[in-house]
Design a protein around this motif. Structure first.
Motif, mmCIF file in Angstrom:
data_model
loop_
_atom_site.group_PDB
_atom_site.id
_atom_site.type_symbol
_atom_site.label_atom_id
_atom_site.label_comp_id
_atom_site.label_asym_id
_atom_site.label_seq_id
_atom_site.Cartn_x
_atom_site.Cartn_y
_atom_site.Cartn_z
ATOM 1 N N LEU A 20 31.883 41.955 43.697
ATOM 2 C CA LEU A 20 31.901 43.284 43.090
ATOM 3 C C LEU A 20 31.822 43.155 41.572
ATOM 4 C CD1 LEU A 20 32.805 43.992 45.981
ATOM 5 C CD2 LEU A 20 34.289 45.738 44.994
ATOM 6 N N VAL A 74 38.272 51.191 43.560
ATOM 7 C CA VAL A 74 37.440 50.024 43.894
ATOM 8 C C VAL A 74 37.787 49.518 45.294
ATOM 9 C CG1 VAL A 74 36.949 47.608 43.284
ATOM 10 C CG2 VAL A 74 37.025 49.358 41.490
ATOM 11 N N TYR A 88 35.141 39.029 42.190
ATOM 12 C CA TYR A 88 35.061 40.186 41.314
ATOM 13 C C TYR A 88 34.771 39.732 39.882
ATOM 14 C CZ TYR A 88 36.246 44.485 38.889
ATOM 15 O OH TYR A 88 36.178 45.606 38.102
ATOM 16 N N GLY A 98 39.821 44.150 37.194
ATOM 17 C CA GLY A 98 39.893 42.845 37.868
ATOM 18 C C GLY A 98 41.274 42.218 37.733
ATOM 19 N N LEU A 109 41.431 39.413 46.664
ATOM 20 C CA LEU A 109 40.576 38.781 45.656
ATOM 21 C C LEU A 109 40.352 37.295 45.927
ATOM 22 C CD1 LEU A 109 39.383 40.334 43.329
ATOM 23 C CD2 LEU A 109 41.048 39.249 41.821
ATOM 24 N N LEU A 112 37.901 35.518 40.351
ATOM 25 C CA LEU A 112 37.837 36.565 39.328
ATOM 26 C C LEU A 112 37.135 36.066 38.070
ATOM 27 C CD1 LEU A 112 38.918 39.288 38.098
ATOM 28 C CD2 LEU A 112 40.990 38.023 37.473
#
Ligand SMILES: O=C(O)CC1=CCC(=O)O1
Length: 375
Positions: A20, A74, A88, A98, A109, A112
């Motif tokens: 994302l 999100v 992400y 994030g 997650l 990141l």
């Protein structure tokens, strides 16, 4: 009825690992135009728009909104797409989202990347003032200063400046409220996701010191500084951002390919790559990432030991084509022909004499070919 989900753009194979991408204040999914198509070769890339920006409805947030509210939107988007865990990357406000996800929703997650962003945006005052101005006067005057805030002198992306001008003022001001209230510094040390920080060396809004502060606090985080980039690094230096993101998100695949070449040899890997088609690309990527990037790279066992295990398993299941390849690999990782023979002899006990008989025939042929090539 207003849409309850963030507007998004979905590209890449739906079966690929999801990634994302979050935008910065005043921009849209277009911020990722030069980066997302490349990332979508290995990922299902989903870019989203902030409320009142790009194609997202303005009333998804209101006055007093928080970064937690944006993170919830999100997650709702991810849920609607059937995505549980995802990688992400976000720029500025998108990067703050994030960090929020990494601290408060770690189970969602995978990894990141935080780009030109911060764990705090210099206190609440500048954002309260900006929100007030925008609620009073709209966005036209502020959009006129976008180039100076976003890019190095002389550079611009007219489409992004236009996105800024046409964003919904109320939603933009609510995003400013979120920035005003955001300070996650105390929680950074709890982040467990592999984290990459990317700083634009010329960024006046979130200078490299802000990214360094995050890198120093998040366990195992790494930091990349991009020369010649201001605040919107993915638009201004897309190739540098892409290289950094690939290195971060494709770590297993890149390392896997390196180990695969060391063990199986360049000739074999080049041949496999040349035979690759869109139909087999995901499988090849999976093999590099998983078998080579995770298992063969794990230092708990030596490569020779892994080779012995692999030879045995291939005999046990009668995979004689693969066995030929792994006899060559066994030689490459240092097993002698005598040691390979000893492994196959033992398979006669545990896998059966007929299996070992076929295995000896395959190994003998491969070793003879190798002898000839060397001689
Ligand atoms: O628009 C700016 O001035 C820079 C910025 C701060 C937070 C964000 O997302 O963009």
């Amino acid at each position: 009825m207003t849409d309850t989900l963030l507007n998004h753009h979905d590209e890449g194979p739906t079966t690929a690992p999801p990634l994302l991408l979050g935008p910065s204040l005043g921009t849209s999914t277009a911020l990722w135009d030069k980066v997302a198509p490349e990332l979508s070769v290995t990922h299902r890339v989903i870019r989203w728009d902030l409320p009142g920006h790009g194609g997202s409805a303005a009333d998804l947030i209101g006055p007093g909104a928080t970064v937690a509210d944006l993170a919830r939107l999100v997650l709702a988007l991810a849920d609607s797409l059937g995505i549980d865990r995802f990688a992400y990357a976000g720029v500025s406000l998108g990067g703050a989202v994030g960090l929020q996800l990494a601290v408060h929703h770690p189970e969602r997650l995978e990894s990141l990347a935080v780009i030109c962003s911060s764990a705090h945006f210099n206190g609440s005052k500048p954002w309260e003032e900006r929100a007030e101005t925008v609620r009073r006067e709209g966005l036209a005057a502020l959009a006129d200063t976008a180039n100076a805030r976003w890019f190095t002198p002389g550079f611009t992306v007219p489409g992004l400046v236009e996105d800024h001008r046409t964003a919904d003022p109320e939603a933009y001001a609510a995003c400013c409220d979120a920035l005003a209230a955001f300070d996650i510094r105390e929680r950074l040390s709890s982040i467990g996701a592999p984290t990459l920080l990317i700083a634009g060396r010329e960024d006046p809004a979130t200078p490299p010191a802000h990214l360094r502060e995050i890198a120093d606090a998040v366990p195992g985080a790494s930091l990349t500084e991009i020369a010649g980039a201001s605040h919107l690094a993915p638009a201004e230096r897309p190739e540098a951002v892409l290289a950094a993101l690939r290195g971060h998100f494709d770590g297993y695949a890149l390392r896997g390919m390196e180990v695969r070449r060391q063990v199986l040899g360049d000739e074999h890997v080049d041949r496999a790559q040349a035979r690759q088609t869109p139909f087999t690309a995901r499988f090849q990527d999976f093999i590099s990432r998983y078998a080579w990037g995770e298992i063969w790279t794990d230092p708990t066992l030596a490569r020779r030991e892994r080779s012995v295990i692999t030879l045995t398993a291939l005999v046990a299941h009668g995979h004689y084509d693969e066995l030929a390849m792994h006899v060559r690999a066994a030689r490459r990782v240092g097993l002698t022909p005598e040691e390979i023979g000893a492994v196959l002899l033992q398979t006669a006990v545990y896998c059966g004499v007929p299996a070992a008989n076929s295995a000896f025939a395959v190994a003998q042929r491969v070793l003879a070919e190798e002898d000839k090539t060397e001689g």
